[in-house]
Motif scaffolding. Sequence first.
Motif, mmCIF file in Angstrom:
data_model
loop_
_atom_site.group_PDB
_atom_site.id
_atom_site.type_symbol
_atom_site.label_atom_id
_atom_site.label_comp_id
_atom_site.label_asym_id
_atom_site.label_seq_id
_atom_site.Cartn_x
_atom_site.Cartn_y
_atom_site.Cartn_z
ATOM 1 N N LYS A 1 -64.886 77.131 -53.947
ATOM 2 C CA LYS A 1 -65.260 75.870 -54.621
ATOM 3 C C LYS A 1 -66.402 75.174 -53.876
ATOM 4 N N GLN B 1 -52.856 78.780 -58.919
ATOM 5 C CA GLN B 1 -53.457 79.302 -60.166
ATOM 6 C C GLN B 1 -54.066 78.148 -60.972
ATOM 7 N N HIS B 2 -53.347 77.039 -61.003
ATOM 8 C CA HIS B 2 -53.824 75.850 -61.732
ATOM 9 C C HIS B 2 -55.151 75.343 -61.150
ATOM 10 N N THR C 1 -57.989 77.591 -62.192
ATOM 11 C CA THR C 1 -58.344 77.399 -63.604
ATOM 12 C C THR C 1 -59.061 76.068 -63.799
ATOM 13 N N ARG C 2 -58.505 75.030 -63.194
ATOM 14 C CA ARG C 2 -59.081 73.680 -63.364
ATOM 15 C C ARG C 2 -60.546 73.623 -62.919
ATOM 16 N N HIS C 3 -60.864 74.377 -61.857
ATOM 17 C CA HIS C 3 -62.237 74.338 -61.336
ATOM 18 C C HIS C 3 -63.035 75.583 -61.723
ATOM 19 N N ASP C 4 -62.486 76.333 -62.658
ATOM 20 C CA ASP C 4 -63.199 77.466 -63.243
ATOM 21 C C ASP C 4 -63.730 78.436 -62.177
ATOM 22 N N LEU C 5 -62.847 78.821 -61.250
ATOM 23 C CA LEU C 5 -63.301 79.632 -60.112
ATOM 24 C C LEU C 5 -63.093 81.140 -60.298
ATOM 25 N N ARG C 6 -62.284 81.503 -61.302
ATOM 26 C CA ARG C 6 -61.971 82.922 -61.488
ATOM 27 C C ARG C 6 -63.225 83.771 -61.718
ATOM 28 N N GLN C 7 -64.224 83.179 -62.358
ATOM 29 C CA GLN C 7 -65.458 83.918 -62.645
ATOM 30 C C GLN C 7 -66.127 84.459 -61.365
ATOM 31 N N HIS C 8 -65.792 83.859 -60.211
ATOM 32 C CA HIS C 8 -66.398 84.304 -58.951
ATOM 33 C C HIS C 8 -65.502 85.277 -58.189
#
Length: 535
Positions: A22, A90-91, A94-101
Amino acid sequence: MANIDVDAIVVGAGFGGIYTCKKLVDQGLSVKVIEAAPDVGGTWYWNRYPGAMSDTPSKLYRYSWDLEDLRQYRWSRDYLKQPEVLAYLQHVVTRHDLRQHMQFSTEMKAASWDETRSLWTVLLSSGKKLTSHYLVTAIGLLSKQNYPDIPGLKSFNGEIYHTGSWPATHDFKNKKIGVIGNGSTGVQIITALADEVEQLVSFQRHPQYVVPAGDKEVSPEVRRDIDNRWEQIWTQAKNSMLGFGFEESTVPTFSVNPEERERIFEKAWKEGNGFNFMFGTFCDISYNEAANEEAQNFIKSKIREKVKDPIKAERLIPKDWFARRPLCDIGYYEKFNKPNVDIIDIKANPIAEITPNGIRTQDGSEWKLDVLVFATGFDAVDGNYKRMPILGTSRRSLADSWREGPESYLGVSVPNFPNLFMILGPNGPFTNLPPTIEIQVEFISHLIFEANKSASVNPERQPLVEAEPNATKEWSTTCDELSANSLFRKTDSWIFGANVAGKKPSVLFYFGGLANYKKVLEDVIQNGTKGFNTF
Ligand code: FAD
Ligand code: NA7
């Protein structure tokens, strides 16, 4: 500048890796998080054994930096069970849209520093290589499992589990279970399994001091109060010694009379929490032998009260200093009053071998078992670093640099390993860990920000940050001195690397407390990243 795949590779997607991702993404860097597990969570992905829970109170076992989320996100009890911590992490992702990295089910197998091009090359389990300016290892301090090599292990016909890599499901109904280990994990799993299985046998080497957690539901009034005081709660925690949310005591044990001492112990026993009992009652329990004995005696009398069978009770009475990580429970001792729960003292009567049908102890008795659970802990702190080649300048490995014992500057950086930053590396503070992780992530992000800034002024230069050997030596000396009088150092456990066969014990933590550690890092920043070479 050299061609690179990403600005920063972050290894691990637990509390440390998630926040590093993040912070660095927010700084405008391209980031790739590599995680061996199939999903985020770190510790809380792997340790899904029955009864797994935090021993930090729920309100402080989370991130402090998202006030809106702190106010909105619910939890049910004073302590978090593993599924709740996992769901929280996990929340956050998702909340900070970090999975894409993030890239899962991918292990870092090796890493090497390229001196000529000033970049890290990381070899992945897929066989692919990735290059970056920075490598942040958020690989956890309790991540490499300790699997003792007990004769006959391979011959066992039943099921074998290690708490540190528990499967998604298990069925122990009508089964006989043997649990080896009774640290924090052993205490939790024994408490959870005792009601579920036909028979449970705890194979215990050193009994531990366990105090009640004091777990209870969080009422709406308590929650409202917490929500009104978040800033105050975190300020107090980060400016305390341990970050557990209570005020550490400044009262020496023998400055009060025996009645008052008993009253203070009894109050802490009722309130709950292991750290609160050890550090919130009196200030000298961890280093004054006579003070330690007072605390020991109080707990021993509680064990004798709780465990009805005097033979089992005596086996559960600790013989060492009260100086391992203080444990807390939700009904551990009481489980030994059940007829299906037994305890074997394997210090007096060691395990001779594991047989196809169970465990045979040295006196010749054989315990028939369907399932063997290893709650034997971890090769902590440096263990996870030494299992893969990480090569710095002159291609010298980190494991080789740490042959005499692991050293780092401030728990985050090692000389001759430029642009490598560790979260919870050796000689970081011994505390509730999320606040320490946050402080380290923010510090590392600052170093990276400054390095990038200076490199951008001179495009011929690569950003470089590296710990100075002298500063590192001084920090090691500080850590050594601060723990010299501690009874923790005189008691074998993972905290000084004295829990794994063949591992040389060493100083692994800074015992100066969270508040002081934070001040040290602030001072480094205010003094032009003192102790680091930056070019
Ligand atoms: P971890 O959560 O350990 O995550 C590290 C990740 O790195 C793992 O997912 C691992 O798969 C990955 N990884 C490691 N090596 C590689 C590699 N080579 N390649 C790719 N991925 C890799 N601390 C507290 O402060 N309070 C508590 O109450 C508390 N309770 C705990 C209970 C249990 C059962 C355990 C085991 C630990 C507990 N801890 C507690 C300590 C806990 O580990 C930390 O609080 C915290 O979760 C550490 O986060 P982390 O991100 O640094 O590391
Ligand atoms: P710990 O606290 O290291 O406990 C491990 C336990 O396993 C402890 O009781 C050990 O006994 C026992 N052990 C280890 N090796 C052996 C062998 N060879 N034979 C018998 N018994 C053995 O690990 P945990 O997972 O419980 O907790 C680690 C941290 O995770 C904890 O502090 C929390 O922060 C969360 P010993 O005491 O060495 O005799």
